[in-house]
Enzyme design. Sequence first.
Site, PDB file in Angstrom:
ATOM      1  N   ASN A 118      52.478   5.712 -27.796  1.00  0.00           N
ATOM      2  CA  ASN A 118      51.463   5.846 -28.844  1.00  0.00           C
ATOM      3  C   ASN A 118      50.104   5.288 -28.443  1.00  0.00           C
ATOM      4  O   ASN A 118      49.090   5.697 -29.005  1.00  0.00           O
ATOM      5  CB  ASN A 118      51.988   5.114 -30.101  1.00  0.00           C
ATOM      6  CG  ASN A 118      50.897   4.895 -31.124  1.00  0.00           C
ATOM      7  OD1 ASN A 118      50.555   5.798 -31.884  1.00  0.00           O
ATOM      8  ND2 ASN A 118      50.306   3.686 -31.151  1.00  0.00           N
TER       9      ASN A 118
ATOM     10  N   SER B 137      48.017  15.088 -30.116  1.00  0.00           N
ATOM     11  CA  SER B 137      47.017  15.257 -31.177  1.00  0.00           C
ATOM     12  C   SER B 137      46.787  16.751 -31.391  1.00  0.00           C
ATOM     13  O   SER B 137      46.994  17.548 -30.464  1.00  0.00           O
ATOM     14  CB  SER B 137      45.689  14.613 -30.753  1.00  0.00           C
ATOM     15  OG  SER B 137      44.635  15.019 -31.607  1.00  0.00           O
TER      16      SER B 137
ATOM     17  N   TYR C 139      39.431  13.717 -24.186  1.00  0.00           N
ATOM     18  CA  TYR C 139      40.527  13.416 -25.124  1.00  0.00           C
ATOM     19  C   TYR C 139      41.435  14.635 -25.287  1.00  0.00           C
ATOM     20  O   TYR C 139      42.658  14.525 -25.219  1.00  0.00           O
ATOM     21  CB  TYR C 139      39.928  13.000 -26.474  1.00  0.00           C
ATOM     22  CG  TYR C 139      40.939  12.540 -27.507  1.00  0.00           C
ATOM     23  CD1 TYR C 139      41.442  11.243 -27.487  1.00  0.00           C
ATOM     24  CD2 TYR C 139      41.380  13.394 -28.512  1.00  0.00           C
ATOM     25  CE1 TYR C 139      42.370  10.823 -28.430  1.00  0.00           C
ATOM     26  CE2 TYR C 139      42.294  12.978 -29.467  1.00  0.00           C
ATOM     27  CZ  TYR C 139      42.786  11.687 -29.429  1.00  0.00           C
ATOM     28  OH  TYR C 139      43.702  11.269 -30.369  1.00  0.00           O
TER      29      TYR C 139
ATOM     30  N   THR D 249      41.831  17.105 -23.272  1.00  0.00           N
ATOM     31  CA  THR D 249      42.533  17.333 -22.002  1.00  0.00           C
ATOM     32  C   THR D 249      43.737  16.416 -21.887  1.00  0.00           C
ATOM     33  O   THR D 249      44.850  16.843 -21.534  1.00  0.00           O
ATOM     34  CB  THR D 249      41.572  17.071 -20.819  1.00  0.00           C
ATOM     35  OG1 THR D 249      40.402  17.859 -20.997  1.00  0.00           O
ATOM     36  CG2 THR D 249      42.214  17.401 -19.490  1.00  0.00           C
TER      37      THR D 249
ATOM     38  N   LYS E  62      45.379  14.872 -24.295  1.00  0.00           N
ATOM     39  CA  LYS E  62      46.416  15.135 -25.300  1.00  0.00           C
ATOM     40  C   LYS E  62      47.170  16.427 -24.983  1.00  0.00           C
ATOM     41  O   LYS E  62      48.357  16.550 -25.303  1.00  0.00           O
ATOM     42  CB  LYS E  62      45.788  15.186 -26.701  1.00  0.00           C
ATOM     43  CG  LYS E  62      45.304  13.818 -27.197  1.00  0.00           C
ATOM     44  CD  LYS E  62      46.411  12.783 -27.169  1.00  0.00           C
ATOM     45  CE  LYS E  62      46.106  11.540 -27.977  1.00  0.00           C
ATOM     46  NZ  LYS E  62      47.166  10.519 -27.866  1.00  0.00           N
TER      47      LYS E  62
HETATM   48  N1  LIG Z   1      44.084   8.369 -36.008  1.00  0.00           N
HETATM   49  C1  LIG Z   1      44.077   9.679 -35.782  1.00  0.00           C
HETATM   50  O1  LIG Z   1      43.471  10.480 -36.511  1.00  0.00           O
HETATM   51  C2  LIG Z   1      44.866  10.229 -34.624  1.00  0.00           C
HETATM   52  C3  LIG Z   1      45.033  11.624 -34.576  1.00  0.00           C
HETATM   53  C4  LIG Z   1      45.755  12.170 -33.530  1.00  0.00           C
HETATM   54  C5  LIG Z   1      46.298  11.355 -32.556  1.00  0.00           C
HETATM   55  N2  LIG Z   1      46.095   9.998 -32.627  1.00  0.00           N
HETATM   56  C6  LIG Z   1      46.693   9.196 -31.560  1.00  0.00           C
HETATM   57  O2  LIG Z   1      47.575   8.265 -32.145  1.00  0.00           O
HETATM   58  C7  LIG Z   1      47.653   7.104 -31.328  1.00  0.00           C
HETATM   59  C8  LIG Z   1      47.369   5.872 -32.174  1.00  0.00           C
HETATM   60  O3  LIG Z   1      46.066   6.010 -32.720  1.00  0.00           O
HETATM   61  P1  LIG Z   1      45.516   5.094 -33.903  1.00  0.00           P
HETATM   62  O4  LIG Z   1      44.754   5.965 -34.796  1.00  0.00           O
HETATM   63  O5  LIG Z   1      46.597   4.229 -34.444  1.00  0.00           O
HETATM   64  O6  LIG Z   1      44.458   4.216 -33.061  1.00  0.00           O
HETATM   65  P2  LIG Z   1      44.068   2.672 -33.162  1.00  0.00           P
HETATM   66  O7  LIG Z   1      42.823   2.570 -32.385  1.00  0.00           O
HETATM   67  O8  LIG Z   1      44.096   2.221 -34.560  1.00  0.00           O
HETATM   68  O9  LIG Z   1      45.266   1.951 -32.369  1.00  0.00           O
HETATM   69  C9  LIG Z   1      45.485   2.172 -31.006  1.00  0.00           C
HETATM   70  C10 LIG Z   1      46.185   0.964 -30.419  1.00  0.00           C
HETATM   71  O10 LIG Z   1      46.434   1.246 -29.025  1.00  0.00           O
HETATM   72  C11 LIG Z   1      46.089   0.073 -28.284  1.00  0.00           C
HETATM   73  N3  LIG Z   1      45.738   0.438 -26.913  1.00  0.00           N
HETATM   74  C12 LIG Z   1      44.624   1.084 -26.493  1.00  0.00           C
HETATM   75  N4  LIG Z   1      44.646   1.218 -25.164  1.00  0.00           N
HETATM   76  C13 LIG Z   1      45.792   0.653 -24.725  1.00  0.00           C
HETATM   77  C14 LIG Z   1      46.368   0.474 -23.448  1.00  0.00           C
HETATM   78  N5  LIG Z   1      45.739   0.903 -22.334  1.00  0.00           N
HETATM   79  N6  LIG Z   1      47.577  -0.151 -23.347  1.00  0.00           N
HETATM   80  C15 LIG Z   1      48.200  -0.587 -24.482  1.00  0.00           C
HETATM   81  N7  LIG Z   1      47.697  -0.455 -25.722  1.00  0.00           N
HETATM   82  C16 LIG Z   1      46.503   0.163 -25.838  1.00  0.00           C
HETATM   83  C17 LIG Z   1      44.901  -0.520 -29.039  1.00  0.00           C
HETATM   84  O11 LIG Z   1      44.697  -1.880 -28.692  1.00  0.00           O
HETATM   85  C18 LIG Z   1      45.329  -0.305 -30.478  1.00  0.00           C
HETATM   86  O12 LIG Z   1      46.095  -1.381 -30.974  1.00  0.00           O
HETATM   87  C19 LIG Z   1      46.658   7.323 -30.190  1.00  0.00           C
HETATM   88  O13 LIG Z   1      47.330   7.831 -29.068  1.00  0.00           O
HETATM   89  C20 LIG Z   1      45.723   8.363 -30.769  1.00  0.00           C
HETATM   90  O14 LIG Z   1      45.083   9.099 -29.752  1.00  0.00           O
HETATM   91  C21 LIG Z   1      45.401   9.415 -33.626  1.00  0.00           C
END
Ligand SMILES: NC(=O)c1ccc[n+]([C@@H]2O[C@H](COP(=O)([O-])OP(=O)(O)OC[C@H]3O[C@@H](n4cnc5c(N)ncnc54)[C@H](O)[C@@H]3O)[C@@H](O)[C@H]2O)c1
Length: 273
Positions: free
Chosen positions: A85, A167, A180, A182, A184
Amino acid sequence: MGRLEGKTALVTGAARGLGAAIARRFTEEGAMVIVNDLDLEAARSTAGKLGGHGVAADVSDPVSVAAMFAELQRLVPRLDILVNNAGISGLEGRNDVDQIIAQRAKLAMELASGGPVTSFIDATTQTTDAHWRRMLGVHVDGTFFCCREALKIMNPQMAGAIVNISSVMGTFGRPGNVPYSTAKAAILGLTRALAHEVAPRNIRVNAIAPGWIDTDMTAPLGILRPHIAASTPLRRLGEPDDIAWAAVYLASEEARFMTGQVISPNGGWYMSQ
Ligand SMILES: NC(=O)c1ccc[n+]([C@@H]2O[C@H](COP(=O)([O-])OP(=O)(O)OC[C@H]3O[C@@H](n4cnc5c(N)ncnc54)[C@H](O)[C@@H]3O)[C@@H](O)[C@H]2O)c1
């Protein structure tokens, strides 16, 4: 009896946001959860509320990931579930976020009103090598490195479930964030190829492609939010639990015939994963 009773799960990037919601629902369903994040204190803080363990690692770094899995094996005897995640949007730490969002909102309005289009998002020409590599590093390398280490445990178990967080941007695409999208999209390719590879060992690999979800990652959206809600058939952004429940399903025995699949909770924003 919970749907994940007796299972052990590692969720990366789970100190907050979608990862924390997944970790919470997994715990409620009976799993012992190991919470990974970049910052040890943040990981421990979330894990502590769940009776789990917090471990620090940058998932883009193979040495850091190998050390995390060595620690994991000292903490727990097996690993049943891995959720990849951890992720970044690329806006973290930038001081021109409001400008970027305003420009995207202007283009969205121009397109919605049928033009003329006078706004151009030339993000690709401004993308640095470092930004491109970090985006692929966290999402693609991170997912690969964690899968590789997890399978060293899951393969001999002849059982396991991996859930990769992609995503809608991986298939739909949007202007302004080619790295991003690319990254995903690559996660979806990895998911399908790995699902084929490990199916004979009874290990399932699936992906979730969330739509727009309310987390810290989407907090900077500002004036784009009403536009996104309005262009979503269910008329809202998602909540972290909308993704957590999909993860519970894919990790559970209820999904025992699911592998190589993509589930996309997105409110109908995009209907063809
Ligand atoms: N929020 C959205 O709308 C959305 C939509 C589609 C996909 N996503 C994906 O869902 C996942 C979670 O997103 P979110 O919205 O909870 O984001 P967020 O920013 O709230 O949380 C992401 C977490 O990942 C941690 N992180 C970042 N880089 C890291 C690394 N190199 N190693 C370990 N931990 C790391 C951060 O410290 C953070 O705690 C991500 O992969 C994001 O791309 C989010």
